[in-house]
Design a protein around this motif. Sequence first.
Motif, PDB file in Angstrom:
ATOM      1  N   TYR A  48       0.830  -1.201   0.000  1.00 25.36           N
ATOM      2  CA  TYR A  48       0.000   0.000   0.000  1.00 25.36           C
ATOM      3  C   TYR A  48       0.868   1.255   0.000  1.00 25.36           C
ATOM      4  N   PHE A  49       0.495   2.223  -0.802  1.00 20.08           N
ATOM      5  CA  PHE A  49       1.109   3.554  -0.747  1.00 20.08           C
ATOM      6  C   PHE A  49       0.138   4.490  -0.021  1.00 20.08           C
ATOM      7  N   ASP A  50       0.690   5.176   0.962  1.00 18.06           N
ATOM      8  CA  ASP A  50      -0.119   6.097   1.760  1.00 18.06           C
ATOM      9  C   ASP A  50      -0.934   7.043   0.886  1.00 18.06           C
ATOM     10  N   PRO A  59      -7.413  -1.135 -23.763  1.00 16.91           N
ATOM     11  CA  PRO A  59      -7.518  -0.533 -25.111  1.00 16.91           C
ATOM     12  C   PRO A  59      -8.359   0.736 -25.181  1.00 16.91           C
ATOM     13  N   LYS A  60      -9.379   0.854 -24.307  1.00 17.24           N
ATOM     14  CA  LYS A  60     -10.243   2.041 -24.451  1.00 17.24           C
ATOM     15  C   LYS A  60      -9.507   3.337 -24.101  1.00 17.24           C
ATOM     16  N   TYR A  61      -8.363   3.230 -23.446  1.00 13.56           N
ATOM     17  CA  TYR A  61      -7.599   4.428 -23.076  1.00 13.56           C
ATOM     18  C   TYR A  61      -6.353   4.641 -23.955  1.00 13.56           C
ATOM     19  N   ALA A  62      -6.140   3.743 -24.908  1.00 16.70           N
ATOM     20  CA  ALA A  62      -4.883   3.780 -25.671  1.00 16.70           C
ATOM     21  C   ALA A  62      -4.669   5.119 -26.366  1.00 16.70           C
ATOM     22  N   GLY A  63      -3.486   5.662 -26.221  1.00 12.02           N
ATOM     23  CA  GLY A  63      -3.101   6.881 -26.930  1.00 12.02           C
ATOM     24  C   GLY A  63      -3.694   8.153 -26.365  1.00 12.02           C
ATOM     25  N   GLN A  64      -4.341   8.085 -25.217  1.00  9.54           N
ATOM     26  CA  GLN A  64      -5.001   9.284 -24.653  1.00  9.54           C
ATOM     27  C   GLN A  64      -4.158   9.992 -23.596  1.00  9.54           C
ATOM     28  N   ASP A  65      -2.977   9.503 -23.293  1.00 14.43           N
ATOM     29  CA  ASP A  65      -2.125  10.088 -22.252  1.00 14.43           C
ATOM     30  C   ASP A  65      -2.919  10.230 -20.941  1.00 14.43           C
ATOM     31  N   LYS A  66      -3.627   9.176 -20.591  1.00 15.13           N
ATOM     32  CA  LYS A  66      -4.559   9.273 -19.472  1.00 15.13           C
ATOM     33  C   LYS A  66      -4.248   8.320 -18.322  1.00 15.13           C
ATOM     34  N   VAL A  67      -3.853   7.099 -18.661  1.00 13.31           N
ATOM     35  CA  VAL A  67      -3.796   6.061 -17.611  1.00 13.31           C
ATOM     36  C   VAL A  67      -2.633   6.274 -16.653  1.00 13.31           C
ATOM     37  N   ASN A  68      -2.659   5.492 -15.598  1.00 17.31           N
ATOM     38  CA  ASN A  68      -1.627   5.547 -14.567  1.00 17.31           C
ATOM     39  C   ASN A  68      -0.383   4.790 -15.052  1.00 17.31           C
ATOM     40  N   PRO A  69       0.747   5.465 -15.149  1.00 19.41           N
ATOM     41  CA  PRO A  69       1.975   4.750 -15.555  1.00 19.41           C
ATOM     42  C   PRO A  69       2.647   4.050 -14.376  1.00 19.41           C
ATOM     43  N   GLY A  70       1.992   4.114 -13.186  1.00 14.80           N
ATOM     44  CA  GLY A  70       2.617   3.646 -11.938  1.00 14.80           C
ATOM     45  C   GLY A  70       3.051   2.184 -11.973  1.00 14.80           C
ATOM     46  N   MET A 103       7.091   8.824  -6.223  1.00 14.24           N
ATOM     47  CA  MET A 103       5.702   8.361  -6.307  1.00 14.24           C
ATOM     48  C   MET A 103       4.929   8.692  -5.030  1.00 14.24           C
ATOM     49  N   GLU A 104       5.549   8.429  -3.901  1.00 15.06           N
ATOM     50  CA  GLU A 104       4.866   8.732  -2.624  1.00 15.06           C
ATOM     51  C   GLU A 104       4.524  10.221  -2.540  1.00 15.06           C
ATOM     52  N   ALA A 105       5.475  11.065  -2.970  1.00  9.69           N
ATOM     53  CA  ALA A 105       5.263  12.513  -2.843  1.00  9.69           C
ATOM     54  C   ALA A 105       4.178  12.994  -3.813  1.00  9.69           C
ATOM     55  N   ALA A 106       4.164  12.468  -5.022  1.00  8.22           N
ATOM     56  CA  ALA A 106       3.142  12.889  -5.997  1.00  8.22           C
ATOM     57  C   ALA A 106       1.748  12.490  -5.497  1.00  8.22           C
ATOM     58  N   ILE A 107       1.648  11.283  -4.955  1.00 11.82           N
ATOM     59  CA  ILE A 107       0.345  10.827  -4.438  1.00 11.82           C
ATOM     60  C   ILE A 107      -0.053  11.652  -3.214  1.00 11.82           C
ATOM     61  N   ASN A 108       0.919  11.903  -2.359  1.00 16.01           N
ATOM     62  CA  ASN A 108       0.680  12.717  -1.170  1.00 16.01           C
ATOM     63  C   ASN A 108       0.166  14.108  -1.525  1.00 16.01           C
ATOM     64  N   ASP A 109       0.706  14.673  -2.607  1.00 16.58           N
ATOM     65  CA  ASP A 109       0.262  16.005  -3.066  1.00 16.58           C
ATOM     66  C   ASP A 109      -0.999  15.904  -3.927  1.00 16.58           C
ATOM     67  N   LYS A 110      -1.555  14.714  -4.007  1.00 16.96           N
ATOM     68  CA  LYS A 110      -2.809  14.467  -4.736  1.00 16.96           C
ATOM     69  C   LYS A 110      -2.721  14.854  -6.207  1.00 16.96           C
ATOM     70  N   GLN A 111      -1.535  14.696  -6.781  1.00 15.79           N
ATOM     71  CA  GLN A 111      -1.351  14.877  -8.227  1.00 15.79           C
ATOM     72  C   GLN A 111      -1.432  13.475  -8.824  1.00 15.79           C
ATOM     73  N   ALA A 128       5.364  14.968 -12.366  1.00 11.98           N
ATOM     74  CA  ALA A 128       5.137  15.246 -10.936  1.00 11.98           C
ATOM     75  C   ALA A 128       6.064  14.381 -10.079  1.00 11.98           C
ATOM     76  N   MET A 129       6.268  13.132 -10.494  1.00 12.23           N
ATOM     77  CA  MET A 129       7.193  12.260  -9.761  1.00 12.23           C
ATOM     78  C   MET A 129       8.617  12.798  -9.831  1.00 12.23           C
ATOM     79  N   ILE A 130       9.028  13.171 -11.046  1.00 15.08           N
ATOM     80  CA  ILE A 130      10.420  13.630 -11.241  1.00 15.08           C
ATOM     81  C   ILE A 130      10.691  14.889 -10.411  1.00 15.08           C
ATOM     82  N   GLU A 131       9.726  15.810 -10.399  1.00 16.19           N
ATOM     83  CA  GLU A 131       9.905  17.058  -9.621  1.00 16.19           C
ATOM     84  C   GLU A 131      10.052  16.798  -8.123  1.00 16.19           C
ATOM     85  N   ARG A 132       9.548  15.654  -7.661  1.00 17.10           N
ATOM     86  CA  ARG A 132       9.523  15.383  -6.212  1.00 17.10           C
ATOM     87  C   ARG A 132      10.567  14.362  -5.763  1.00 17.10           C
ATOM     88  N   MET A 133      11.498  13.994  -6.644  1.00 17.73           N
ATOM     89  CA  MET A 133      12.486  12.965  -6.248  1.00 17.73           C
ATOM     90  C   MET A 133      13.515  13.524  -5.272  1.00 17.73           C
TER      91      MET A 133
END
Length: 415
Positions: free
Chosen positions: A132-134, A342-353, A379-387, A410-415
């Motif tokens: 689990y991630f907080d 497939p319904k999300y393919a190419g939309q830059d939408k899904v979670n890359p996590g 990842m923890e910081a991005a989720i914590n900041d609700k991004q 958002a992840m890269i900015e918070r590493m």
Amino acid sequence: MSAQSLIKVPQAGQKIVPGQTIPDQPIIPFIEGDGIGVDITPVMKDVIDAAVEKAYGGQKKIHWMEIYAGEKATRLYGSDMWLPEETLAALKEYVVSIKGPMTTPVGGGIRSLNVALRQDLDLYVCLRPVRYFDGVPSPLKHPELTNMVIFRENTEDIYAGIEWMSGTESAQKVIDFLQNEMGVKKIRFPASSSIGIKPVSKEGTERLVRKAIQYAIDNNRKSVTIVHKGNIMKFTEGGFRDWAYALAKDEFGAELIDNGPWSKIKNPKTGEDIIIKDAIADAFLQQILLRPAEYDVIATLNLNGDYISDALAAQVGGIGIAPGANLSDSIAMFEATHGTAPKYAGQDKVNPGSLILSAEMMLRHMGWVDAADLVIKGMEAAINDKQVTYDFARLMDGATEVSCSAFGKAMIERM
Ligand SMILES: NC(=O)C1=CN([C@@H]2O[C@H](COP(=O)(O)OP(=O)(O)OC[C@H]3O[C@@H](n4cnc5c(N)ncnc54)[C@H](OP(=O)(O)O)[C@@H]3O)[C@@H](O)[C@H]2O)C=CC1
Ligand SMILES: O=C(O)CCC(=O)C(=O)O
Ligand SMILES: [Mg+2]
């Protein structure tokens, strides 16, 4: 298979060789993947490059090498070239790799390329940690109690794809053999049955369970649960259970608790007990919801492991952050638990996590722990900041829904 070569080996960088120190500039092959592969794979590469750069200040760097499978391979190599020879050769030669998801049609069409890769490379362990991630939204009151590591047998079982279609000469032959030579009386509707075969071997069970128990020892875990349906499928799933207990006794010195069948091993590294127990799969699926804290390392067969992976992922927030690895004794191919959505393919939408956390497992596998830690921190910081991407945003109060690529940033900015 075509002889043409489309793989461009990076000029700089070195091969990883099993048994040797990981080079500072390794070449890592990647398969982009079908469907959302086009969205998540570039984000994963950016996040991993940023973590490695930040951790090692340019001393270490991954040289990514694209290799092709699935729909992209058919576009580049030819319409029936789903898994080119040179892709398989590269996965074997470069030893550590990562892949996006690949589509498998339901019913007819090609058999799973994902399964083919696992079988061809004999990647017999499917390793899927579930934690689990907080801050991640979950349907459970206490999602933090779910902390399990799935060891799914990856090459056998009904998943091996040995089956014959109803009404074909082959299906009839198998039915005739079963009825006339093996005395099977219980095939209902034999004239219209499709038939599948479920191979489960002692060797296949032992090598998987050996890895699971060794993992519990190395990582100071409390128990290993063998999950099976051995009350019904006595010789396949029941065999898996019996061979697993026997291996724990013969190779790890497990001793029975009371009169068994549960047993325990003294962890040679910590002196703590590791309980070896088993659970029947249906009961297990309700217990992981009701009493998740009682389960730790899970050793199971291929199909059970498939179901359990997605079910456990849901308990800690869904398959948007469910990573995995396919392992042999020498080759490691990392991939997310989810498919091509497939319904999300190419939309830059899904979670890359999921793919990013699969790459984080890859960094740890390479011993690049500082970079792996930065990935987790980001990842923890991005989720914590609700991004967060849509899958979390729709269940979180006050979240900002960001795109797949923006989540990576958002992840890269918070590493
Ligand atoms: N290893 C592999 O390559 C795998 C391949 N597959 C293949 O993928 C194809 C599609 O399978 P399907 O059954 O739809 O399962 P998928 O895992 O592709 O998608 C099911 C649902 O899970 C959610 N989901 C999946 N990935 C993400 C993500 N990255 N971020 C957020 N949510 C996500 C979405 O839920 P929601 O709709 O709620 O938004 C999606 O609709 C099939 O051909 C299957 O065989 C399946 C699993 C593994
Ligand atoms: O190969 C596929 O298409 C599905 C595989 C899958 O669901 C899995 O391995 O978890
Ligand atoms: Mg699955």
